[in-house]
Design an enzyme around this catalytic site. Sequence first.
Site, PDB file in Angstrom:
ATOM      1  N   HIS A 112       0.813  -1.219   0.160  1.00  0.00           N
ATOM      2  CA  HIS A 112       0.033  -0.177  -0.029  1.00  0.00           C
ATOM      3  C   HIS A 112       0.826   1.414  -0.179  1.00  0.00           C
ATOM      4  O   HIS A 112       2.157   1.181  -0.124  1.00  0.00           O
ATOM      5  CB  HIS A 112      -0.807  -0.132   1.257  1.00  0.00           C
ATOM      6  CG  HIS A 112      -0.263   0.044   2.565  1.00  0.00           C
ATOM      7  ND1 HIS A 112       0.589  -0.943   3.018  1.00  0.00           N
ATOM      8  CD2 HIS A 112      -0.423   0.920   3.309  1.00  0.00           C
ATOM      9  CE1 HIS A 112       0.987  -0.426   3.984  1.00  0.00           C
ATOM     10  NE2 HIS A 112       0.489   0.600   4.622  1.00  0.00           N
ATOM     11  N   HIS A 114       1.365   3.790   2.172  1.00  0.00           N
ATOM     12  CA  HIS A 114       1.517   4.841   3.464  1.00  0.00           C
ATOM     13  C   HIS A 114       3.113   5.194   3.386  1.00  0.00           C
ATOM     14  O   HIS A 114       3.844   4.488   2.763  1.00  0.00           O
ATOM     15  CB  HIS A 114       1.430   3.811   4.748  1.00  0.00           C
ATOM     16  CG  HIS A 114       0.204   4.516   5.561  1.00  0.00           C
ATOM     17  ND1 HIS A 114      -0.803   3.258   6.075  1.00  0.00           N
ATOM     18  CD2 HIS A 114      -0.568   5.478   5.650  1.00  0.00           C
ATOM     19  CE1 HIS A 114      -1.509   3.829   6.782  1.00  0.00           C
ATOM     20  NE2 HIS A 114      -1.496   5.207   6.462  1.00  0.00           N
ATOM     21  N   ASP A 116       5.553   5.244   5.226  1.00  0.00           N
ATOM     22  CA  ASP A 116       6.625   4.251   5.875  1.00  0.00           C
ATOM     23  C   ASP A 116       6.727   3.212   4.871  1.00  0.00           C
ATOM     24  O   ASP A 116       7.888   2.242   5.183  1.00  0.00           O
ATOM     25  CB  ASP A 116       6.463   3.834   7.357  1.00  0.00           C
ATOM     26  CG  ASP A 116       4.871   3.203   7.423  1.00  0.00           C
ATOM     27  OD1 ASP A 116       3.835   3.471   6.542  1.00  0.00           O
ATOM     28  OD2 ASP A 116       5.058   1.993   8.244  1.00  0.00           O
ATOM     29  N   HIS A 117       6.117   2.720   3.942  1.00  0.00           N
ATOM     30  CA  HIS A 117       6.380   1.474   3.195  1.00  0.00           C
ATOM     31  C   HIS A 117       6.803   1.974   1.733  1.00  0.00           C
ATOM     32  O   HIS A 117       7.269   0.869   1.070  1.00  0.00           O
ATOM     33  CB  HIS A 117       5.045   0.775   2.819  1.00  0.00           C
ATOM     34  CG  HIS A 117       4.366  -0.076   4.102  1.00  0.00           C
ATOM     35  ND1 HIS A 117       4.546  -0.928   4.224  1.00  0.00           N
ATOM     36  CD2 HIS A 117       4.030   0.563   5.254  1.00  0.00           C
ATOM     37  CE1 HIS A 117       3.867  -1.765   5.539  1.00  0.00           C
ATOM     38  NE2 HIS A 117       3.774  -0.267   6.007  1.00  0.00           N
ATOM     39  N   HIS A 211      -6.943  -2.865   5.751  1.00  0.00           N
ATOM     40  CA  HIS A 211      -6.287  -1.610   6.565  1.00  0.00           C
ATOM     41  C   HIS A 211      -6.939  -0.415   6.209  1.00  0.00           C
ATOM     42  O   HIS A 211      -6.522   0.796   6.281  1.00  0.00           O
ATOM     43  CB  HIS A 211      -4.689  -1.566   5.551  1.00  0.00           C
ATOM     44  CG  HIS A 211      -3.912  -0.735   6.425  1.00  0.00           C
ATOM     45  ND1 HIS A 211      -3.747  -0.899   7.928  1.00  0.00           N
ATOM     46  CD2 HIS A 211      -3.052   0.112   5.760  1.00  0.00           C
ATOM     47  CE1 HIS A 211      -2.761  -0.006   8.162  1.00  0.00           C
ATOM     48  NE2 HIS A 211      -1.989   0.569   7.355  1.00  0.00           N
ATOM     49  N   ASP A 234       0.253  -4.399   5.822  1.00  0.00           N
ATOM     50  CA  ASP A 234      -0.443  -3.741   6.989  1.00  0.00           C
ATOM     51  C   ASP A 234      -1.858  -4.219   7.114  1.00  0.00           C
ATOM     52  O   ASP A 234      -2.498  -3.910   6.036  1.00  0.00           O
ATOM     53  CB  ASP A 234      -0.233  -2.171   7.002  1.00  0.00           C
ATOM     54  CG  ASP A 234       0.977  -1.677   7.490  1.00  0.00           C
ATOM     55  OD1 ASP A 234       1.737  -2.737   7.962  1.00  0.00           O
ATOM     56  OD2 ASP A 234       1.253  -0.401   7.813  1.00  0.00           O
ATOM     57  N   HIS A 309       7.246  -5.061  11.110  1.00  0.00           N
ATOM     58  CA  HIS A 309       6.368  -3.584  11.289  1.00  0.00           C
ATOM     59  C   HIS A 309       5.905  -3.665  12.668  1.00  0.00           C
ATOM     60  O   HIS A 309       4.840  -3.418  13.182  1.00  0.00           O
ATOM     61  CB  HIS A 309       5.183  -3.814  10.444  1.00  0.00           C
ATOM     62  CG  HIS A 309       4.416  -2.471  10.343  1.00  0.00           C
ATOM     63  ND1 HIS A 309       3.573  -1.718  11.092  1.00  0.00           N
ATOM     64  CD2 HIS A 309       4.590  -1.432   9.323  1.00  0.00           C
ATOM     65  CE1 HIS A 309       3.235  -0.552  10.752  1.00  0.00           C
ATOM     66  NE2 HIS A 309       3.793  -0.269   9.712  1.00  0.00           N
TER      67      HIS A 309
END
Length: 362
Positions: A112, A114, A116-117, A211, A234, A309
């Site tokens: 996805h 986000h 942080d990914h 998510h 996530d 994570h």
Amino acid sequence: MRRVSGWLVVLGVVAVIGAGVWLARGAAALRLMARVYDQALAQDPLQSLPDGLHVGLCGTGSPMADPARAGPCTVVVAGRRMFVVDSGPGSVRNLTLMNLPPARAEAAFLTHFHSDHIGDLGELMLQHWAGGAAGAPLPVYGPTGVDQVVGGFMAAYGLDRGYRIAHHGPKVVPPPGFGGAPHAFPMNKTAVDVTLIDDADLKVVAFPVDHGPVDPAVGYLFAYKGRRVVVSGDTAPSARLEAEARGADLLVHEGLQPRLVEMQRQAALRHGRTNLAAILHDILSYHTTPEQAAGIAERDHVRMLVFTHVIPPLPIKALEGPFLGDAPKIYHGPIRVGHDGDFFSLPPGGTEIRQTSRLLLR
């Protein structure tokens, strides 16, 4: 006085020897470094791996700052083919430290979008290009929206592209190899699975996870010569993920421990950090607790459960027990709180899972 003088002579000799050793340390370090470089560059890191399905954790952290954990990233090697799932901040350096060069990545898969990914996606694409004289962009698979993400990073790195071509020349950094080639697939919470690779020995499947409000969000299944690995991305507890994980050899699942997050939230409230407290409350709704993930692994007869994570950060190993909570009582197979550099090897035709670490600085 003669005894004192003798001791002074001995001390003087020791000091001279010590000074010589101290001065020679640089030369010894250079010889050692030369051997390290020679060994690291002489071998093909993928060729040296035994056949099988291998999973490395190039980032086990979250948006919360953790000096020991890069942002989310999982590397999968199927035979001699290397793939990267997500590319969180700091993860590309970890790939290199694990002697898994980004230039060898055949493709990246995003769960996805986000931050942080995807924070290191630009670096992953750049190192894939410049580190291996790539003649074509890195394929980047992801649900609808991946075109925008890849295009944004390519625009941000556009000036750097020009600098590197001007400096090194087109033979070293071929202009057509810059950036990424997005491969979008449609996905929502009720969508059917999407098969992205289906070769003789390797199959890669994307499936929806929960998510919300992040939608689309996916997990990935990698199947190679009878071994199966599922990477959750996530997600809150997900029936679709549970179906995919049934009988898997390795389940790499995210984990959030609410009791530890609540400690953070209460501290934030005591000190007037209301915005942070609100975020810490909100994140509970779209992640999975270790106990919930353990329940999935137990019901699905997963051979090994590994957490990534990790939320919140665990600055000392003694916190891994409180993070897991009751998970070891629920799931009766091997369970591990993942660390950057962890590497799991699954030989074909059996059930063995070998665990090592490839992070040179650990």
